[in-house]
Design an enzyme around this catalytic site. Structure first.
Site, PDB file in Angstrom:
ATOM      1  CE1 TYR A  50      -3.187  -2.883   0.259  1.00 34.03           C
ATOM      2  CE2 TYR A  50      -3.569  -2.345   2.569  1.00 34.03           C
ATOM      3  CZ  TYR A  50      -3.836  -3.116   1.450  1.00 34.03           C
ATOM      4  OH  TYR A  50      -4.770  -4.132   1.533  1.00 34.03           O
ATOM      5  N   GLY A 198     -14.392  -5.431   1.374  1.00 35.59           N
ATOM      6  CA  GLY A 198     -15.400  -5.060   0.382  1.00 35.59           C
ATOM      7  C   GLY A 198     -16.826  -5.253   0.847  1.00 35.59           C
ATOM      8  N   PRO A 199     -17.153  -4.958   2.107  1.00 37.88           N
ATOM      9  CG  PRO A 199     -17.304  -3.889   4.180  1.00 37.88           C
ATOM     10  CD  PRO A 199     -16.310  -4.322   3.147  1.00 37.88           C
ATOM     11  CB  VAL A 200     -20.402  -1.065   1.246  1.00 34.09           C
ATOM     12  CG1 VAL A 200     -20.737  -1.018   2.721  1.00 34.09           C
ATOM     13  CG2 VAL A 200     -19.092  -0.343   0.955  1.00 34.09           C
ATOM     14  CE  LYS A 202     -14.031  -2.868  -6.614  1.00 38.44           C
ATOM     15  NZ  LYS A 202     -13.518  -3.121  -7.972  1.00 38.44           N
ATOM     16  CG  LEU A 205     -24.453  -3.801  -0.977  1.00 33.68           C
ATOM     17  CD1 LEU A 205     -23.848  -5.040  -0.334  1.00 33.68           C
ATOM     18  CD2 LEU A 205     -25.937  -4.009  -1.249  1.00 33.68           C
ATOM     19  CB  THR A 206     -23.495   3.198   0.212  1.00 36.08           C
ATOM     20  OG1 THR A 206     -23.382   3.704  -1.128  1.00 36.08           O
ATOM     21  CG2 THR A 206     -22.268   2.360   0.553  1.00 36.08           C
TER      22      THR A 206
END
Length: 303
Positions: A50, A198-200, A202, A205-206
């Site tokens: 990173y 990656g729970p949402v 990208k 899921l917002t």
């Protein structure tokens, strides 16, 4: 904040801060790190790749003032040779590279021992026994407390489940990308914890799903074509007020969950993420949300 315990006894917060999106402005990154601590987050996830080492330096320096907090846990990843100047990198899971990589990571983080060290990828063609030997040696030397892998390849995951002492598996996992469901029982049987990245999905899921659909997913997602994806996400949004809360609750329903890794590019975004995490849904609501999305399965890297 719920804490989940690894086999070695390390306790990690059920929401972890994915530090990749902190950026290189130290003062700005500090506002996010400080808010994460304020919200009860104790797990911080970085990697040597990173920002080509800069992320580890920033994370290490900003967590230094919290060094007396015995519950702070740092995880980093290894497996890529990289050139900071040319921005080039190539895969190398060899024992030599891992044994050398930890020295640089410890120096950049300014710690004597790393809590969690993970292989940053992996293929079935790798000399996996050599990789495992390297991690085991680092544990014996006291340079790391635990190790794991970051992978979405079932054949690689299966090998490490059966032939190593990994404690975590980081994988892409959300309500939309529910492929890991097929692996969760085996993972839990080995008392290994999932780090769900990656729970949402990208931003799908917002509450910004309309803009995200238009800007990022014109070609669809996995087994969803563009029309399928729009229909599915729109249906979820009609049924539920908060899509992020839905995917967080879905992930929390798995016994194997260790931590949901959320990135945040601002203090405000982190606060919003935590509000969504803290919103509770019933089992029936979770099951209803799950019935709206497709049942996805891994199709590659099976043997």
């Amino acid at each position: 904040m719920q804490k989940n315990t690894l086999k070695s006894g390390i306790e990690i917060s059920e929401v972890g801060l994915g530090c990749m999106s902190l950026g290189t402005d130290v003062e700005h990154a500090e506002t996010i790190i400080d808010e994460a601590i304020n919200q009860g987050i104790t797990y911080f996830d970085t990697a040597d790749l990173y920002d080509y080492g800069e992320n580890e330096k920033i994370v290490g320096s900003l967590l230094k003032k919290y060094q007396n907090n015995s519950d702070i846990v740092i995880g980093s990843k290894v497996g890529n040779h990289f050139d900071k100047e040319t921005k080039e990198h190539h895969w190398d899971p060899s024992k030599e590279h891992i044994m050398n990589g930890i020295k640089d990571t410890l120096q950049r983080l300014d710690v004597e021992q790393l809590d969690l060290y993970m292989l940053h990828g992996g293929t079935i063609e790798d000399n996996k026994d050599e990789t495992i030997e390297a991690f085991e040696r680092l544990k014996e030397q006291g340079l790391i407390k635990a190790y794991g892998i970051s992978s979405i390849r079932p054949n690689v995951i299966d090998y490490y489940l059966e032939n190593s002492n990994i404690e975590t598996i980081m994988m892409q996992f959300s309500l939309l990308d529910n492929r890991p469901e097929a692996l969760t029982e085996r993972i839990n049987d080995k008392d290994i914890k999932i780090l769900a990245r990656g729970p949402v999905s990208k931003g799908l899921l917002t509450d910004k799903y309309n803009k995200v659909l238009e800007n990022k997913f014109k070609d669809g997602l996995l087994e969803y074509n563009a029309d399928d994806l729009t229909e599915t996400v729109t249906k979820l949004a009609e049924e539920f007020d908060n899509l992020s809360a839905v995917t967080f609750n879905y992930l929390k329903s798995f016994e194997a969950l260790g931590s949901i890794i959320t990135g945040a590019s601002s203090k405000e975004q982190l606060i919003t993420n935590m509000q969504h995490y803290n919103e509770s849904l019933s089992e029936d609501q979770i099951n209803h949300a799950r019935s709206i999305v497709k049942n996805l399965e891994y199709t590659n890297h099976l043997n």
